[in-house]
Structure formats: C-alpha cells, structure tokens
Write an enzyme that holds these catalytic residues in place. Structure first.
Site, PDB file in Angstrom:
ATOM      1  N   SER A   1      -6.089  17.244   4.913  1.00 38.75           N
ATOM      2  CA  SER A   1      -5.841  18.420   5.753  1.00 38.75           C
ATOM      3  C   SER A   1      -4.415  18.948   5.590  1.00 38.75           C
ATOM      4  O   SER A   1      -3.769  19.330   6.557  1.00 38.75           O
ATOM      5  CB  SER A   1      -6.116  18.082   7.215  1.00 38.75           C
ATOM      6  OG  SER A   1      -5.315  16.973   7.611  1.00 38.75           O
TER       7      SER A   1
ATOM      8  N   GLN B   1      10.370  21.553   3.164  1.00 42.75           N
ATOM      9  CA  GLN B   1      11.532  22.203   3.777  1.00 42.75           C
ATOM     10  C   GLN B   1      11.829  23.546   3.138  1.00 42.75           C
ATOM     11  O   GLN B   1      11.767  24.590   3.766  1.00 42.75           O
ATOM     12  CB  GLN B   1      12.765  21.306   3.612  1.00 42.75           C
ATOM     13  CG  GLN B   1      12.734  20.050   4.439  1.00 42.75           C
ATOM     14  CD  GLN B   1      14.047  19.263   4.343  1.00 42.75           C
ATOM     15  OE1 GLN B   1      14.935  19.607   3.557  1.00 42.75           O
ATOM     16  NE2 GLN B   1      14.178  18.228   5.142  1.00 42.75           N
TER      17      GLN B   1
ATOM     18  N   ARG C   1       8.073  19.777 -12.323  1.00 42.90           N
ATOM     19  CA  ARG C   1       7.741  20.914 -11.457  1.00 42.90           C
ATOM     20  C   ARG C   1       8.989  21.703 -11.059  1.00 42.90           C
ATOM     21  O   ARG C   1      10.009  21.115 -10.672  1.00 42.90           O
ATOM     22  CB  ARG C   1       7.062  20.402 -10.188  1.00 42.90           C
ATOM     23  CG  ARG C   1       6.807  21.470  -9.151  1.00 42.90           C
ATOM     24  CD  ARG C   1       6.153  20.883  -7.933  1.00 42.90           C
ATOM     25  NE  ARG C   1       7.045  19.992  -7.232  1.00 42.90           N
ATOM     26  CZ  ARG C   1       7.668  20.296  -6.089  1.00 42.90           C
ATOM     27  NH1 ARG C   1       7.504  21.479  -5.529  1.00 42.90           N
ATOM     28  NH2 ARG C   1       8.436  19.422  -5.499  1.00 42.90           N
TER      29      ARG C   1
ATOM     30  N   GLY D   1      10.605  25.827   0.895  1.00 43.11           N
ATOM     31  CA  GLY D   1       9.744  26.978   1.033  1.00 43.11           C
ATOM     32  C   GLY D   1       8.728  27.112  -0.078  1.00 43.11           C
ATOM     33  O   GLY D   1       8.401  26.152  -0.762  1.00 43.11           O
TER      34      GLY D   1
ATOM     35  N   ARG E   1      15.466  19.772 -11.416  1.00 46.20           N
ATOM     36  CA  ARG E   1      15.516  18.472 -10.740  1.00 46.20           C
ATOM     37  C   ARG E   1      15.611  17.258 -11.639  1.00 46.20           C
ATOM     38  O   ARG E   1      16.276  16.293 -11.311  1.00 46.20           O
ATOM     39  CB  ARG E   1      14.235  18.317  -9.944  1.00 46.20           C
ATOM     40  CG  ARG E   1      14.442  18.778  -8.588  1.00 46.20           C
ATOM     41  CD  ARG E   1      13.227  18.605  -7.802  1.00 46.20           C
ATOM     42  NE  ARG E   1      13.362  19.626  -6.792  1.00 46.20           N
ATOM     43  CZ  ARG E   1      12.466  19.934  -5.924  1.00 46.20           C
ATOM     44  NH1 ARG E   1      11.330  19.291  -5.954  1.00 46.20           N
ATOM     45  NH2 ARG E   1      12.687  20.867  -5.035  1.00 46.20           N
TER      46      ARG E   1
ATOM     47  N   HIS F   1       9.364  11.908  -5.030  1.00 47.97           N
ATOM     48  CA  HIS F   1       9.100  13.109  -4.227  1.00 47.97           C
ATOM     49  C   HIS F   1       7.762  13.772  -4.540  1.00 47.97           C
ATOM     50  O   HIS F   1       7.038  14.163  -3.627  1.00 47.97           O
ATOM     51  CB  HIS F   1      10.246  14.087  -4.496  1.00 47.97           C
ATOM     52  CG  HIS F   1      10.193  15.351  -3.709  1.00 47.97           C
ATOM     53  ND1 HIS F   1      10.298  15.368  -2.337  1.00 47.97           N
ATOM     54  CD2 HIS F   1      10.069  16.652  -4.099  1.00 47.97           C
ATOM     55  CE1 HIS F   1      10.242  16.625  -1.911  1.00 47.97           C
ATOM     56  NE2 HIS F   1      10.098  17.420  -2.959  1.00 47.97           N
TER      57      HIS F   1
ATOM     58  N   GLU G   1      16.592  28.108  -5.431  1.00 41.72           N
ATOM     59  CA  GLU G   1      16.610  26.650  -5.624  1.00 41.72           C
ATOM     60  C   GLU G   1      16.798  26.350  -7.103  1.00 41.72           C
ATOM     61  O   GLU G   1      16.756  27.255  -7.947  1.00 41.72           O
ATOM     62  CB  GLU G   1      15.305  26.021  -5.102  1.00 41.72           C
ATOM     63  CG  GLU G   1      15.210  26.066  -3.578  1.00 41.72           C
ATOM     64  CD  GLU G   1      13.927  25.474  -3.032  1.00 41.72           C
ATOM     65  OE1 GLU G   1      12.974  25.265  -3.807  1.00 41.72           O
ATOM     66  OE2 GLU G   1      13.876  25.225  -1.822  1.00 41.72           O
TER      67      GLU G   1
HETATM   68  P1  FAD Z   1      -0.791  16.929   1.603  1.00 39.80           P
HETATM   69  O1  FAD Z   1      -0.123  18.001   2.348  1.00 39.80           O
HETATM   70  O2  FAD Z   1      -0.012  15.715   1.343  1.00 39.80           O
HETATM   71  O3  FAD Z   1      -2.125  16.538   2.383  1.00 39.80           O
HETATM   72  C1  FAD Z   1      -2.866  15.420   1.987  1.00 39.80           C
HETATM   73  C2  FAD Z   1      -3.889  15.126   3.054  1.00 39.80           C
HETATM   74  O4  FAD Z   1      -4.829  14.172   2.586  1.00 39.80           O
HETATM   75  C3  FAD Z   1      -3.312  14.539   4.323  1.00 39.80           C
HETATM   76  O5  FAD Z   1      -3.957  15.160   5.398  1.00 39.80           O
HETATM   77  C4  FAD Z   1      -3.694  13.074   4.242  1.00 39.80           C
HETATM   78  O6  FAD Z   1      -3.797  12.428   5.480  1.00 39.80           O
HETATM   79  C5  FAD Z   1      -5.044  13.189   3.574  1.00 39.80           C
HETATM   80  N1  FAD Z   1      -5.518  11.983   2.902  1.00 39.80           N
HETATM   81  C6  FAD Z   1      -4.932  11.303   1.887  1.00 39.80           C
HETATM   82  N2  FAD Z   1      -5.698  10.259   1.531  1.00 39.80           N
HETATM   83  C7  FAD Z   1      -6.792  10.275   2.314  1.00 39.80           C
HETATM   84  C8  FAD Z   1      -7.946   9.460   2.444  1.00 39.80           C
HETATM   85  N3  FAD Z   1      -8.132   8.368   1.694  1.00 39.80           N
HETATM   86  N4  FAD Z   1      -8.879   9.782   3.367  1.00 39.80           N
HETATM   87  C9  FAD Z   1      -8.709  10.852   4.172  1.00 39.80           C
HETATM   88  N5  FAD Z   1      -7.633  11.652   4.114  1.00 39.80           N
HETATM   89  C10 FAD Z   1      -6.691  11.375   3.202  1.00 39.80           C
HETATM   90  N6  FAD Z   1       6.754  21.818  -2.042  1.00 39.80           N
HETATM   91  C11 FAD Z   1       7.115  23.115  -2.104  1.00 39.80           C
HETATM   92  O7  FAD Z   1       6.450  23.896  -2.785  1.00 39.80           O
HETATM   93  N7  FAD Z   1       8.173  23.569  -1.388  1.00 39.80           N
HETATM   94  C12 FAD Z   1       8.927  22.760  -0.610  1.00 39.80           C
HETATM   95  O8  FAD Z   1       9.862  23.206   0.037  1.00 39.80           O
HETATM   96  C13 FAD Z   1       8.593  21.386  -0.543  1.00 39.80           C
HETATM   97  N8  FAD Z   1       9.333  20.537   0.198  1.00 39.80           N
HETATM   98  C14 FAD Z   1       8.918  19.240   0.320  1.00 39.80           C
HETATM   99  C15 FAD Z   1       9.620  18.384   1.168  1.00 39.80           C
HETATM  100  C16 FAD Z   1       9.178  17.096   1.379  1.00 39.80           C
HETATM  101  C17 FAD Z   1       9.942  16.167   2.284  1.00 39.80           C
HETATM  102  C18 FAD Z   1       8.004  16.640   0.714  1.00 39.80           C
HETATM  103  C19 FAD Z   1       7.486  15.253   0.942  1.00 39.80           C
HETATM  104  C20 FAD Z   1       7.319  17.485  -0.158  1.00 39.80           C
HETATM  105  C21 FAD Z   1       7.771  18.786  -0.354  1.00 39.80           C
HETATM  106  N9  FAD Z   1       7.098  19.658  -1.203  1.00 39.80           N
HETATM  107  C22 FAD Z   1       7.464  20.964  -1.279  1.00 39.80           C
HETATM  108  C23 FAD Z   1       5.850  19.251  -1.858  1.00 39.80           C
HETATM  109  C24 FAD Z   1       4.669  19.783  -1.040  1.00 39.80           C
HETATM  110  O9  FAD Z   1       4.956  19.656   0.331  1.00 39.80           O
HETATM  111  C25 FAD Z   1       3.395  19.049  -1.343  1.00 39.80           C
HETATM  112  O10 FAD Z   1       3.204  18.966  -2.724  1.00 39.80           O
HETATM  113  C26 FAD Z   1       2.195  19.782  -0.751  1.00 39.80           C
HETATM  114  O11 FAD Z   1       2.413  20.000   0.617  1.00 39.80           O
HETATM  115  C27 FAD Z   1       0.936  18.980  -0.972  1.00 39.80           C
HETATM  116  O12 FAD Z   1      -0.104  19.578  -0.252  1.00 39.80           O
HETATM  117  P2  FAD Z   1      -1.548  18.947  -0.332  1.00 39.80           P
HETATM  118  O13 FAD Z   1      -2.394  19.726   0.593  1.00 39.80           O
HETATM  119  O14 FAD Z   1      -1.953  18.817  -1.734  1.00 39.80           O
HETATM  120  O15 FAD Z   1      -1.358  17.443   0.213  1.00 39.80           O
HETATM  121  C1  SIN Z   2      13.339  21.154  -1.159  1.00 37.39           C
HETATM  122  O1  SIN Z   2      13.398  21.798  -0.108  1.00 37.39           O
HETATM  123  O2  SIN Z   2      14.322  20.828  -1.813  1.00 37.39           O
HETATM  124  C2  SIN Z   2      12.002  20.741  -1.647  1.00 37.39           C
HETATM  125  C3  SIN Z   2      11.444  21.780  -2.482  1.00 37.39           C
HETATM  126  C4  SIN Z   2      10.308  21.273  -3.307  1.00 37.39           C
HETATM  127  O3  SIN Z   2      10.035  20.076  -3.354  1.00 37.39           O
HETATM  128  O4  SIN Z   2       9.682  22.117  -3.930  1.00 37.39           O
END
Ligand code: FAD
Ligand code: SIN
Length: 519
Positions: free
Chosen positions: A12, A46, A384, A48, A288, A349, A113
């Site tokens: 989610s 964080q 990335r 964007g 990065r 990360h 960035e």
């Molecule tokens: P997620 O948002 O990680 O969601 C995964 C979901 O799967 C969660 O709900 C989890 O509970 C669920 N899940 C996992 N395994 C299971 C299972 N076995 N059964 C049921 N549910 C499960 N990216 C950017 O583009 N810009 C940014 O500024 C940025 N900043 C970041 C800062 C931080 C601190 C971090 C950690 C990441 C950042 N990223 C950023 C990367 C980005 O946030 C993620 O790559 C992106 O949000 C991933 O989205 P997603 O929906 O694929 O996975």
């Molecule tokens: C950050 O805010 O530095 C994270 C950005 C990203 O992981 O894309």
C-alpha cells in the site's frame, strides 16, 4: 475456504495505491499490506517527485540526466516513456488530492537534486511522501470496490507449483493465481485467489545494517517471485544515499534530503575541508553513486566514521521553510544546522533492480504485474536519478492498470489450489536463531557487498550466506509461519540474488563498483 477477488494488490505504497485507484472501477480489489496501511517507503520520501513542469526545463534535459545517471544501461525507450508522461501523472496526483508547495507567484516551487541539470523536483516541504501517501489513502478509502486488509502478510504467490506441477525458470507460461496470506489479526493463513495479482512490495534496505528504509523493506516481493521462478534482474545495483544522519543505533537512519545540498549544503571532512571536487566537477551535487563512493573513500582513508554537511551559510528562513522536519530532527539531537555541522554517512536506500517487467509492468509470470521499487523497468539502469522513483511508480501504475483491465477479461480463477499445510510445524523455541541470523546477513552484506566490492569479498559473502541459507531453510520447514521468519527468509534470498548478480558483472558500472575491474 479460499477468498476470491478480481485484483489482488500486495503493498500500500504509492505504487499499489495509484494502481488500485485505476483498476477499481473494473472489479473488486483487495489490497493487502503487512503493517499499518500507511507504513511504506513512500511515507518517508523527503525530497519529492521529479517532473518537467516549466521552461527552461524540457523532457529532453530530464531524459539526458536520467541516462547519464544510469551509466549507459538504462532502457532509453522506457526513460522516454516515463519522462514524457511525468507532467500528466503529476496533475493526476494533484487531482487525487496531493499538495505540492508553490511560490508566491503561484507556480510550483521546484527544487534541485544531485544529477539534475534543472530545478524539477515537486515537493511538499521535506515530507513529500507522507503527503502523497495521505492523499492516495484518502482517495482509496472513498472507493467502494477497494478493501484494504492491513496486517496481512503475503507469504508466497500461487502458481502451478501449488497444483503439484513442477516449474522451473525455463517453464513457459508459469501462471499466478493469487497468494497465501498470513492474516495477523486471526493468525490464520488464508488462500486468496485472484484473477490478476500486482506486486508492489517496495525495496529491501534491511538487507544492510544501515538503511534509510523502514522495517517493512525486506524484499518480500522480489523473493516471492524468485521462488516462483520469475525473472529478477539488476540486483547488483543497490543505491546508497550519501547523507543519512550519523546516529549509531537509530533504525531506520534518518535521511538528510539531497535537496539540502540542492539548496547549497556542502560536504566536508571532519577537519572542515571540502572534498567532492576531487571526485567530480559537480561537487556535492554529483549523482549519488559518485558522492556515496567519495564519502566512503574519505572515511576509509581518514579512519573516520562520518563526514559533515555544512549548511551554516544557508538562509535561515529558506532552511526552516523547506526543511522543517530535518531542522527539528537535528535540533532534537542538539545540532542547530544553521550553526553546527551535520554529521552524515551513506546508508542503503533504494533497490534499482528487481522483478523484471515490460513497459506495461508485466512480469515473466502470467497474470502477475510488478510496479514501484520492487520492479526493474529499465528506467534506472545502473543508478537511479534522485526523485525518479515516485515518478516511475505512478507512470507504471497507469500502464499496468490499463493492461490489467484488458487482460482480466480473459482470466478466470483457479479452483484447485489446496489450503496451506502447517502440519509438523511448531512455534520457534528461541527467537535468537532469527535475530542473530539477521544480524549476520546484514553484516555480510555491509562489509562484503556494500559500496565498494571485490571478487574475494563477494566469494566470502557467498560462502557465508550459504551456511545461513541452509540453516534457515531447515528452520523454516519446521517452524510456525511468522512475519519475522518469512522476512528473514526473504532477506537471505535477496542477499543471495544481489551477490549472484554482483559476481556476474565483471566491470564497475554505476552503483556496482569493484576494485578488480576499476573504470
Ligand atoms: P513502498 O512505498 O515501500 O510500499 C511497499 C508496501 O508493500 C508497504 O505497504 C509494505 O508494507 C508492503 N509489503 C511489503 N511486503 C509485503 C508482504 N510480504 N505482504 C504484504 N505487504 C507487504 N523517492 C523519490 O522519488 N523521491 C524522494 O524524495 C524519495 N525519498 C526517499 C526517502 C526515504 C527515507 C526513503 C526510504 C525512500 C525515498 N525514496 C524517494 C524512494 C521512494 O520513497 C520509494 O522508492 C517508493 O516510495 C516506493 O514505493 P512503492 O509503492 O514501490 O513501495
Ligand atoms: C532525498 O530526499 O534525498 C531522497 C530522494 C530520492 O531518494 O529520490
């Protein structure tokens, strides 16, 4: 008794939620998620989301920056598709209720960035992910066809294997029928049969000792698909963020957004000297992989545990306006970032590789899609570009949803899947068997398969992991299923794939740097 649904979404975060909103008008959707519904990497983003909004920026510039960061192995067709659709997908996020900061003249306030040649990062202060997660969850809650099942843990996807038919990675036409899911409210393992399944499980930062990822990031999706003999690629490219706050013992590591360097923050060694220009003319704002490697190198040469980020020269109002959470977090540790240096270290990360998918998010397994961080689309190549991951997730949610809506017309439920068999398993007598193994996996990955690698280190990592793998598989077969047990199994699988892919790449490229094959 199995449950039946049209679309089963695992995860989610931004990927699962935006796909759900698009397929929901065409069938009943279950969205399972293993913790609270908002817990995800998305929530912690964080900086964007990157998108081309105004001149002088252009799609061509953003495409070029993405290709350069990817170090020659991005799929250019995919890069073009994602970036030329960025503006449209941003407007959709805004329609769903996400707020992005604006300037006094009413335009979106775009940040810069590392690796970006223009200001193009839409953000909501320094908690953009929290805002996107909030808005998407609110929109999903309003949809009568979507049911979120929180604290439901996907254990494995269902394929012909569960019908007693042996499959291997060469078997044509492996099909996905849904998943076995541990309902953490009832402690029962349910069979959820779906016509279409979407993997949106995010990353695997917890395979390393220090990570910016929350504890849910254990590579479950990649591991499930790998066990089901689906294709996984590019796992050698694990991205380390250069600047997480140095605070040993804090999990996850708190991120100091790259946007802070975008505003002018400068990296320095502990004696107050700038060092990034020795490594790249773009200095502290180089991509990065370069910055993380430079910091790693300086720390090793100097025998120090961190470097500093110097923000003392920045405008106080701007810092507090753009980075209120970072400012407060530092203050809570006795660091006033406008007067003091911030100690920072690289932390695991982002998983650039993952489940191999085509331009519609289709995995190599029929009726199984994968999008977001758990997927490998070809957008990121070997590294990335900052803020391209949230963008990738929404673009692929769009394509995968369209394809799923067409595909589902031709797919019916599989009827013969047996219920989960827990015969002969017992509760673990000692949790230390799990916790200590996890620490060992993380140590192996951190010291041997981190920012800088070598053939010898990879060989050692492989040999040691094999012992842990065998021990844990033996434990798995006789132990009652729990999230901790499954997550450990998944992390061992992910570690194995990272090492296997790293050993196969006999060159240094992007995030995969090895002393045996320097550039
Ligand atoms: P997620 O948002 O990680 O969601 C995964 C979901 O799967 C969660 O709900 C989890 O509970 C669920 N899940 C996992 N395994 C299971 C299972 N076995 N059964 C049921 N549910 C499960 N990216 C950017 O583009 N810009 C940014 O500024 C940025 N900043 C970041 C800062 C931080 C601190 C971090 C950690 C990441 C950042 N990223 C950023 C990367 C980005 O946030 C993620 O790559 C992106 O949000 C991933 O989205 P997603 O929906 O694929 O996975
Ligand atoms: C950050 O805010 O530095 C994270 C950005 C990203 O992981 O894309």
């Amino acid at each position: 008794m199995a449950k039946k649904v049209d679309f089963l979404i695992v995860g989610s975060g931004i990927a699962g939620l935006s796909y759900a909103l698009k397929v929901a008008p065409f069938g009943k959707v279950y969205m399972i998620t293993k913790a609270n519904e908002d817990e995800s990497n998305t929530k912690y983003a964080q900086g964007g989301i990157a998108a081309v909004m105004y001149q002088p920026d252009s799609y061509e510039k953003h495409i070029k920056d993405t290709l350069i960061a990817g170090d020659g192995i991005c799929n250019e067709e995919v890069v073009r598709m994602v970036i030329t659709e960025s503006t449209e997908r941003i407007h959709e996020l805004i329609e769903w209720g996400a707020n992005f900061d604006k300037t006094e003249t009413g335009e979106y306030d775009l940040a810069k960035e590392g690796g970006h040649s223009e200001h193009r990062i839409l953000h909501h202060k320094d908690n953009t992910g929290f805002e996107i997660e909030r808005a998407l969850l609110a929109a999903v809650h309003k949809h009568p066809n979507i049911e979120i099942l929180d604290h439901h843990f996907a254990i494995d996807i269902l394929t012909q294997h569960h019908l007693g038919i042996e499959v291997n990675s060469k078997t044509p036409g492996i099909e996905c029928y849904g998943a076995y899911v541990l309902n953490l409210h009832t402690k029962e393992i349910e069979t959820i049969l779906a016509r279409i399944t979407l993997m949106a499980t995010g990353g695997a930062g917890n395979v390393y000792s220090t990570t910016t990822n929350p504890s849910i990031a254990t590579g479950d999706g990649v591991s499930m698909v790998y066990r089901a003999k689906g294709q996984v690629e590019g796992m050698e490219f694990y991205q380390f963020h250069p600047t997480s706050l140095y605070n040993p013992g804090e999990k996850p590591s708190f991120l100091i957004s790259e946007a802070v360097r975008g505003l002018g923050g400068v990296l320095k060694t502990i004696d107050g000297k700038e060092f990034m220009h020795k490594y790249d003319p773009r200095g502290s704002l180089a991509p990065r992989d370069i910055v993380a490697r430079a910091i790693d190198n300086e720390m090793k040469i100097r025998g120090e545990d961190f470097v500093y980020l110097d923000c003392r020269h920045l405008n106080k109002e701007e810092v507090i306006k753009h980075f209120p959470n970072i400012y407060q977090k530092c203050l809570s540790m006795g660091i006033d970032m406008l007067q003091d240096y911030i100690p920072v270290v690289p932390a695991a990360h982002y998983m650039c590789g993952g489940i191999k998918v085509d331009k519609k998010g289709r995995s190599s397994i029929q009726n199984l899609y994968a999008i977001g961080e758990c997927s490998s689309t070809g957008l990121h190549g070997a590294n990335r570009l900052a803020s391209n991951s949230l963008l990738e997730a929404v673009v692929y949610a769009h394509h995968a949803a369209h394809d799923s809506i067409e595909k589902i017309k031709f797919v019916s439920h599989c009827e013969n899947i047996p219920d989960w068999d827990a015969e002969g398993t017992h509760h673990p007598e000692e949790m230390v068997l799990l916790t200590q193994t996890l620490r060992e996996v993380q140590a192996i990955m951190t010291y041997y398969v981190g920012i800088v690698r070598s053939d010898l280190r990879l060989q050692r990592a492989f040999d040691r992991l094999e012992i842990l793998y065998k021990e844990n598989e033996a434990l798995y077969l006789k132990t009652t299923i729990s999230p901790k047990l499954c997550e450990l199994r998944n992390l061992i699988n992910v570690a194995y794939i990272i090492i296997k892919h790293a050993r196969a790449r006999k060159e240094s490229r992007g995030l995969h740097y090895t002393v045996n094959y320097p550039r």
